[in-house]
Design an enzyme around this catalytic site. Sequence first.
Site, PDB file in Angstrom:
ATOM      1  N   LYS A 151       0.840  -1.193   0.000  1.00  0.00           N
ATOM      2  CA  LYS A 151       0.000   0.000   0.000  1.00  0.00           C
ATOM      3  C   LYS A 151       0.878   1.245   0.000  1.00  0.00           C
ATOM      4  O   LYS A 151       2.077   1.165   0.320  1.00  0.00           O
ATOM      5  CB  LYS A 151      -0.965  -0.014   1.196  1.00  0.00           C
ATOM      6  CG  LYS A 151      -0.290   0.108   2.572  1.00  0.00           C
ATOM      7  CD  LYS A 151      -0.279   1.525   3.063  1.00  0.00           C
ATOM      8  CE  LYS A 151       0.364   1.697   4.401  1.00  0.00           C
ATOM      9  NZ  LYS A 151       0.580   3.098   4.787  1.00  0.00           N
ATOM     10  N   HIS A 181      -0.267  -4.673   6.762  1.00  0.00           N
ATOM     11  CA  HIS A 181       0.373  -5.399   7.858  1.00  0.00           C
ATOM     12  C   HIS A 181      -0.449  -5.356   9.146  1.00  0.00           C
ATOM     13  O   HIS A 181      -0.265  -6.211  10.017  1.00  0.00           O
ATOM     14  CB  HIS A 181       1.799  -4.885   8.096  1.00  0.00           C
ATOM     15  CG  HIS A 181       1.890  -3.544   8.725  1.00  0.00           C
ATOM     16  ND1 HIS A 181       1.856  -2.373   7.994  1.00  0.00           N
ATOM     17  CD2 HIS A 181       2.013  -3.174  10.020  1.00  0.00           C
ATOM     18  CE1 HIS A 181       1.963  -1.353   8.813  1.00  0.00           C
ATOM     19  NE2 HIS A 181       2.064  -1.792  10.037  1.00  0.00           N
ATOM     20  N   LYS A 185      -1.412  -8.566  12.506  1.00  0.00           N
ATOM     21  CA  LYS A 185      -1.146  -8.481  13.944  1.00  0.00           C
ATOM     22  C   LYS A 185      -1.966  -9.528  14.698  1.00  0.00           C
ATOM     23  O   LYS A 185      -3.141  -9.758  14.401  1.00  0.00           O
ATOM     24  CB  LYS A 185      -1.465  -7.071  14.456  1.00  0.00           C
ATOM     25  CG  LYS A 185      -0.475  -6.021  13.944  1.00  0.00           C
ATOM     26  CD  LYS A 185      -0.778  -4.655  14.524  1.00  0.00           C
ATOM     27  CE  LYS A 185       0.238  -3.625  14.040  1.00  0.00           C
ATOM     28  NZ  LYS A 185       1.597  -3.880  14.549  1.00  0.00           N
ATOM     29  N   GLU A 219       1.278   7.807  16.097  1.00  0.00           N
ATOM     30  CA  GLU A 219       2.711   7.630  15.919  1.00  0.00           C
ATOM     31  C   GLU A 219       3.451   8.811  16.542  1.00  0.00           C
ATOM     32  O   GLU A 219       2.970   9.949  16.494  1.00  0.00           O
ATOM     33  CB  GLU A 219       3.067   7.556  14.431  1.00  0.00           C
ATOM     34  CG  GLU A 219       2.400   6.405  13.683  1.00  0.00           C
ATOM     35  CD  GLU A 219       2.740   6.422  12.209  1.00  0.00           C
ATOM     36  OE1 GLU A 219       3.568   5.593  11.796  1.00  0.00           O
ATOM     37  OE2 GLU A 219       2.197   7.280  11.480  1.00  0.00           O
ATOM     38  N   ASP A 238      -2.670   7.599   3.444  1.00  0.00           N
ATOM     39  CA  ASP A 238      -1.620   6.739   3.970  1.00  0.00           C
ATOM     40  C   ASP A 238      -2.128   5.787   5.047  1.00  0.00           C
ATOM     41  O   ASP A 238      -1.641   4.660   5.151  1.00  0.00           O
ATOM     42  CB  ASP A 238      -0.487   7.602   4.537  1.00  0.00           C
ATOM     43  CG  ASP A 238       0.745   6.799   4.888  1.00  0.00           C
ATOM     44  OD1 ASP A 238       1.139   5.928   4.092  1.00  0.00           O
ATOM     45  OD2 ASP A 238       1.334   7.040   5.960  1.00  0.00           O
ATOM     46  N   HIS A 243      -5.462   1.038   6.721  1.00  0.00           N
ATOM     47  CA  HIS A 243      -5.367   0.471   8.066  1.00  0.00           C
ATOM     48  C   HIS A 243      -6.634   0.679   8.882  1.00  0.00           C
ATOM     49  O   HIS A 243      -7.208  -0.274   9.416  1.00  0.00           O
ATOM     50  CB  HIS A 243      -4.196   1.101   8.834  1.00  0.00           C
ATOM     51  CG  HIS A 243      -2.855   0.831   8.245  1.00  0.00           C
ATOM     52  ND1 HIS A 243      -2.549  -0.324   7.560  1.00  0.00           N
ATOM     53  CD2 HIS A 243      -1.713   1.566   8.249  1.00  0.00           C
ATOM     54  CE1 HIS A 243      -1.286  -0.289   7.171  1.00  0.00           C
ATOM     55  NE2 HIS A 243      -0.766   0.858   7.565  1.00  0.00           N
ATOM     56  N   LYS A 343       0.808  11.763  13.138  1.00  0.00           N
ATOM     57  CA  LYS A 343       2.241  11.703  13.400  1.00  0.00           C
ATOM     58  C   LYS A 343       2.622  12.744  14.452  1.00  0.00           C
ATOM     59  O   LYS A 343       1.913  13.719  14.655  1.00  0.00           O
ATOM     60  CB  LYS A 343       3.030  11.933  12.107  1.00  0.00           C
ATOM     61  CG  LYS A 343       2.872  10.803  11.090  1.00  0.00           C
ATOM     62  CD  LYS A 343       3.812  10.962   9.924  1.00  0.00           C
ATOM     63  CE  LYS A 343       3.723   9.764   8.987  1.00  0.00           C
ATOM     64  NZ  LYS A 343       4.169   8.510   9.640  1.00  0.00           N
TER      65      LYS A 343
END
Length: 491
Positions: A151, A181, A185, A219, A238, A243, A343
């Site tokens: 992605k 990803h 998890k 993050e 993003d 996600h 972020k």
Amino acid sequence: MTTQTLSATPELPLDMIVFGGAGDLAARKLLPALYMAHLHGNLPAQTRIVAVGRADWSREQYLSFVEENARPFVDSKALDAPGWDKFLALFDYVRVEIGSPADYAGLAEKTRNDALRVFYLATSPELFTAICDNLAACHLVDGQSRVVLEKPLGHDLASAQAINASVGRHFAEAQIYRIDHYLGKETVQNLMVLRFGNAIFGPLWQAPYIKSVQITVAETVGVGNRAGFYDKTGAMRDMVQNHLLQLLCIVAMEPPVSLDPDAVRDEKLKVMRSLRPMTMADIARDTVRGQYMAGAVGGESVKGYLEEDNVPADSSAETFVALRVRINNWRWANVPFFLRTGKRLRQKQSEIVIEFADLPFSIIPNGTRKYGNRLVIQLQPEESIQLQMLAKEPGSGLQVLPVNLNLDLQQALAGRRAEAYERLLIDVIRGRPTHFMRRDELEAAWAWVEPILAGWRALGDRPRAYIAGTYGPAGSSALMARENMAWPEEG
């Protein structure tokens, strides 16, 4: 859309061909994951890893790159000198200029006709079409081959459809693994068991017993050396489009009829298609964009987004997004889903909070605080599941305080737990597509996100500044406060 699952073929020789083999993703994630899979016997006995890159390197030069750049990302407890040497023996390297068909002949010489070929495209999505066209032209794609797409898959719905169509000319849908990803998890996969394997939650997993759902992916890092990419992408493309929406789907999906990959993904697709489209009024009221300013994270001063290298001085890219989302179906009627990601926030944290509805009447005094029941599913930095309940505080009287029933997955489940990329790579090799996005899922996500992006442009909406090291712009808290709710750190 149905996709026939390919049979698992771990007994075949494996050629794992990594485009972008000298890139940051390969060094930080893919190669360490392949090492762990190799160390624990999860790769076929006859495995070779062919790294593809633009640098004119020899095999020895590439192995030096692996030593310097990938080895530091392997868990030091798992580093075994003989095992590492055996792992390095699996590698070969070939220089390929992506747009040069002649270079693929050299790649063909490095692969085996009797091997299962897995092509991992750890490159910019703009290169996927050229790579797949040239692989097919050199007869490297057969009915058993698999391709893994990183992605973000496209920049909008049209580009995602174009990439899907071009890759689909050479690979059947069952051969295409669109990786996210977060779906690898352990706690995310455990959510399926939590929901559908425990009678205690089934009757309560719906309105009116759930008051809200909050999904956070925070993050502490900035954009770093990804500024050139990130400024064209932003947090919505993003993180939210893939996600966060995938996590939302797993929380909100109906019970599938089985664990068949398409049965699971059919239910996720229904959630995507049930997301209430946002009007311009909704976008103005229920979305918050932010961009970090200089501040301090973890006690260290950090610069603002506009001060990062390769970021235009007038950039309007968002580094933070918060959304209030509604799902138009009977299970989730009037239950708001709050999504946020950003972020340079105060702490690295990914979690799902299921806030259960308040009792209609309670004889138990809560004092000045109003406590409720919450199920907290934490994905990082540690993986755990906690159920917040009320208990009597020691002493005389009947004062209460919240306590957690805590499932610490590290302690409760013995044995090594593979990291997300390792688990997903093993799934690719064994032909298990359940935890990968299907084409119609991906396009449905873009179809919902794209009008929000267009609405921001039409409104001339610029991201609101927030100081690095905080929880984001104040508008994020206001988004919750309007419904008399709060994010977990504020509640």
